[in-house]
Scaffold this motif. Sequence first.
Motif, mmCIF file in Angstrom:
data_model
loop_
_atom_site.group_PDB
_atom_site.id
_atom_site.type_symbol
_atom_site.label_atom_id
_atom_site.label_comp_id
_atom_site.label_asym_id
_atom_site.label_seq_id
_atom_site.Cartn_x
_atom_site.Cartn_y
_atom_site.Cartn_z
ATOM 1 N N LEU A 4 0.868 -1.165 0.000
ATOM 2 C CA LEU A 4 0.000 0.000 0.000
ATOM 3 C C LEU A 4 0.911 1.224 0.000
ATOM 4 O O LEU A 4 1.792 1.340 0.865
ATOM 5 N N VAL A 5 0.691 2.129 -0.947
ATOM 6 C CA VAL A 5 1.552 3.297 -1.075
ATOM 7 C C VAL A 5 0.689 4.547 -1.034
ATOM 8 O O VAL A 5 -0.150 4.767 -1.916
ATOM 9 N N GLU A 6 0.902 5.350 0.015
ATOM 10 C CA GLU A 6 0.177 6.603 0.153
ATOM 11 C C GLU A 6 0.928 7.727 -0.533
ATOM 12 O O GLU A 6 2.164 7.710 -0.609
ATOM 13 N N SER A 7 0.188 8.702 -0.999
ATOM 14 C CA SER A 7 0.775 9.893 -1.596
ATOM 15 C C SER A 7 -0.193 11.056 -1.421
ATOM 16 O O SER A 7 -1.352 10.854 -1.036
ATOM 17 N N GLY A 8 0.291 12.260 -1.705
ATOM 18 C CA GLY A 8 -0.568 13.431 -1.654
ATOM 19 C C GLY A 8 -0.407 14.303 -0.430
ATOM 20 O O GLY A 8 -1.028 15.364 -0.343
ATOM 21 N N GLY A 9 0.401 13.860 0.514
ATOM 22 C CA GLY A 9 0.631 14.679 1.698
ATOM 23 C C GLY A 9 1.481 15.891 1.368
ATOM 24 O O GLY A 9 1.995 16.039 0.257
ATOM 25 N N GLY A 10 1.625 16.770 2.351
ATOM 26 C CA GLY A 10 2.445 17.954 2.154
ATOM 27 C C GLY A 10 2.128 19.028 3.161
ATOM 28 O O GLY A 10 1.469 18.773 4.179
ATOM 29 N N LEU A 11 2.603 20.226 2.871
ATOM 30 C CA LEU A 11 2.397 21.386 3.727
ATOM 31 C C LEU A 11 1.283 22.240 3.135
ATOM 32 O O LEU A 11 1.314 22.568 1.939
ATOM 33 N N VAL A 12 0.331 22.603 3.955
ATOM 34 C CA VAL A 12 -0.807 23.394 3.484
ATOM 35 C C VAL A 12 -1.180 24.401 4.565
ATOM 36 O O VAL A 12 -0.992 24.129 5.769
ATOM 37 N N GLN A 13 -1.704 25.528 4.163
ATOM 38 C CA GLN A 13 -2.155 26.524 5.132
ATOM 39 C C GLN A 13 -3.502 26.120 5.717
ATOM 40 O O GLN A 13 -4.285 25.402 5.073
ATOM 41 N N ALA A 14 -3.742 26.599 6.894
ATOM 42 C CA ALA A 14 -5.034 26.343 7.535
ATOM 43 C C ALA A 14 -6.162 26.822 6.621
ATOM 44 O O ALA A 14 -6.082 27.886 6.009
ATOM 45 N N GLY A 15 -7.182 25.990 6.532
ATOM 46 C CA GLY A 15 -8.300 26.266 5.647
ATOM 47 C C GLY A 15 -8.148 25.657 4.266
ATOM 48 O O GLY A 15 -9.108 25.635 3.484
ATOM 49 N N GLY A 16 -6.969 25.168 3.972
ATOM 50 C CA GLY A 16 -6.708 24.598 2.657
ATOM 51 C C GLY A 16 -7.163 23.153 2.531
ATOM 52 O O GLY A 16 -7.790 22.598 3.447
ATOM 53 N N LEU A 18 -6.232 19.085 0.802
ATOM 54 C CA LEU A 18 -5.331 18.091 0.233
ATOM 55 C C LEU A 18 -6.138 16.867 -0.129
ATOM 56 O O LEU A 18 -7.162 16.581 0.498
ATOM 57 N N ARG A 19 -5.635 16.134 -1.095
ATOM 58 C CA ARG A 19 -6.246 14.859 -1.451
ATOM 59 C C ARG A 19 -5.184 13.776 -1.344
ATOM 60 O O ARG A 19 -4.210 13.778 -2.092
ATOM 61 N N LEU A 20 -5.402 12.875 -0.413
ATOM 62 C CA LEU A 20 -4.506 11.747 -0.239
ATOM 63 C C LEU A 20 -4.964 10.594 -1.111
ATOM 64 O O LEU A 20 -6.165 10.389 -1.320
ATOM 65 N N SER A 21 -3.986 9.841 -1.573
ATOM 66 C CA SER A 21 -4.264 8.679 -2.393
ATOM 67 C C SER A 21 -3.519 7.473 -1.839
ATOM 68 O O SER A 21 -2.411 7.606 -1.327
ATOM 69 N N CYS A 22 -4.137 6.327 -1.907
ATOM 70 C CA CYS A 22 -3.504 5.082 -1.488
ATOM 71 C C CYS A 22 -3.649 4.093 -2.635
ATOM 72 O O CYS A 22 -4.773 3.754 -3.027
ATOM 73 N N SER A 23 -2.518 3.659 -3.161
ATOM 74 C CA SER A 23 -2.514 2.706 -4.258
ATOM 75 C C SER A 23 -2.156 1.327 -3.720
ATOM 76 O O SER A 23 -1.140 1.165 -3.042
ATOM 77 N N ALA A 24 -2.982 0.350 -4.021
ATOM 78 C CA ALA A 24 -2.788 -0.996 -3.492
ATOM 79 C C ALA A 24 -2.363 -1.956 -4.583
ATOM 80 O O ALA A 24 -2.865 -1.889 -5.714
ATOM 81 N N SER A 92 -2.756 17.978 11.426
ATOM 82 C CA SER A 92 -1.356 17.657 11.129
ATOM 83 C C SER A 92 -1.019 16.293 11.713
ATOM 84 O O SER A 92 -1.219 16.049 12.908
ATOM 85 N N ALA A 93 -0.520 15.414 10.869
ATOM 86 C CA ALA A 93 -0.248 14.041 11.297
ATOM 87 C C ALA A 93 0.362 13.274 10.130
ATOM 88 O O ALA A 93 0.378 13.759 8.993
ATOM 89 N N VAL A 94 0.818 12.075 10.437
ATOM 90 C CA VAL A 94 1.141 11.122 9.377
ATOM 91 C C VAL A 94 -0.123 10.311 9.127
ATOM 92 O O VAL A 94 -0.720 9.774 10.065
ATOM 93 N N GLN A 112 3.001 12.356 5.236
ATOM 94 C CA GLN A 112 2.939 13.435 6.215
ATOM 95 C C GLN A 112 2.048 14.568 5.731
ATOM 96 O O GLN A 112 2.179 15.035 4.581
ATOM 97 N N VAL A 113 1.177 15.019 6.603
ATOM 98 C CA VAL A 113 0.353 16.206 6.357
ATOM 99 C C VAL A 113 0.675 17.222 7.439
ATOM 100 O O VAL A 113 0.580 16.914 8.631
ATOM 101 N N THR A 114 1.068 18.403 7.016
ATOM 102 C CA THR A 114 1.374 19.478 7.957
ATOM 103 C C THR A 114 0.548 20.698 7.602
ATOM 104 O O THR A 114 0.581 21.169 6.459
ATOM 105 N N VAL A 115 -0.208 21.170 8.581
ATOM 106 C CA VAL A 115 -1.076 22.324 8.382
ATOM 107 C C VAL A 115 -0.498 23.495 9.159
ATOM 108 O O VAL A 115 -0.341 23.415 10.387
ATOM 109 N N SER A 116 -0.185 24.562 8.462
ATOM 110 C CA SER A 116 0.381 25.751 9.104
ATOM 111 C C SER A 116 -0.733 26.749 9.394
ATOM 112 O O SER A 116 -1.642 26.947 8.596
ATOM 113 N N SER A 117 -0.624 27.368 10.559
ATOM 114 C CA SER A 117 -1.671 28.325 10.955
ATOM 115 C C SER A 117 -1.247 29.759 10.642
ATOM 116 O O SER A 117 -0.123 30.016 10.275
#
Length: 117
Positions: A4-16, A18-24, A92-94, A112-117
């Motif tokens: 299982l491979v996740e992708s789509g994480g990153g740094l985003v501002q609060a209110g933004g 993201l779309r995570l994807s998991c390929s199996a 914000s989390a893995v 990893q998903v990181t949300v900046s305030s």
Amino acid sequence: QVQLVESGGGLVQAGGSLRLSCSASGLETFASYDMKWYRQRATGQGRELVALIDSSGRTNYLGAVKGRFTISRDNANNRVYLQMNGLNSEDSAVYYCRAERDGGRHWGQGTQVTVSS
């Protein structure tokens, strides 16, 4: 071998968003698996279930994300998605993808998903 491979994480501002994807790969009949997204906010903390979609397409969500996150699956391409809107610092989390069937379970490596305030 199941992968299982996740992708789509990153740094985003609060209110933004993201779309995570998991390929199996390596799963026998992907459509028969219940698929779940978990998150772990800090090393040493437990993983919490964020969203699930079962083999029938029924969904359920953690209360804190209900109305902001949407889980979906593409059985033809062996993928599961997590659309995350209205992100805040508490998100914000893995994020990990998990596949379950008949008592067996498989994890991805996380994104990893990181949300900046």
